[in-house]
Motif scaffolding. Structure first.
Motif, short mmCIF file in Angstrom:
data_model
loop_
_atom_site.label_atom_id
_atom_site.label_comp_id
_atom_site.label_asym_id
_atom_site.label_seq_id
_atom_site.Cartn_x
_atom_site.Cartn_y
_atom_site.Cartn_z
N ALA A 237 -53.41 9.37 16.66
CA ALA A 237 -54.26 8.38 15.99
C ALA A 237 -54.16 8.50 14.48
O ALA A 237 -54.12 7.48 13.77
N ARG B 270 -50.82 7.04 13.41
CA ARG B 270 -50.84 5.58 13.52
C ARG B 270 -51.64 4.96 12.38
O ARG B 270 -51.24 3.96 11.78
N GLU B 271 -52.77 5.54 12.08
CA GLU B 271 -53.60 5.04 10.97
C GLU B 271 -52.85 5.17 9.64
O GLU B 271 -52.88 4.25 8.82
N ARG B 272 -52.17 6.27 9.46
CA ARG B 272 -51.41 6.49 8.23
C ARG B 272 -50.34 5.41 8.06
O ARG B 272 -50.13 4.88 6.98
N LEU C 210 -50.43 2.41 9.25
CA LEU C 210 -51.03 1.09 9.10
C LEU C 210 -51.66 0.88 7.73
O LEU C 210 -52.07 -0.23 7.41
N MET C 211 -51.74 1.93 6.95
CA MET C 211 -52.38 1.83 5.64
C MET C 211 -51.59 0.87 4.76
O MET C 211 -50.37 0.91 4.70
#
Length: 76
Positions: A62, A65-67, A69-70
């Protein structure tokens, strides 16, 4: 932690969602359990196929994935 050793994506399993070690338990489900205040011990007790490393791999997945999407802020 290298979550890639724990998280698998198979097109014909759970609709291609990321799962833990080819099991039918998705990363989303594990994260949802953690977010709902289930303790690590409760999750491991409810799902004996999971390990502590599996839970950490879900969190690492997670984070990665967040990194990715930044979106960088616009420069003014």
């Amino acid at each position: 932690m290298n979550y890639k050793n724990y998280i698998t994506i198979e097109p014909n399993k759970r609709g291609g969602k990321p799962c833990v070690r080819g099991l039918r338990i998705t990363v989303y489900e594990v994260l949802e359990y953690l977010a709902s205040d289930m303790t690590e011990a409760e999750i491991l007790d409810d799902f004996p196929d999971l390990t502590r490393e599996d839970l950490k791999a879900c969190i690492a997945y997670a984070v990665d994935r967040e990194r990715r999407l930044m979106i960088p802020p616009c420069l003014i």
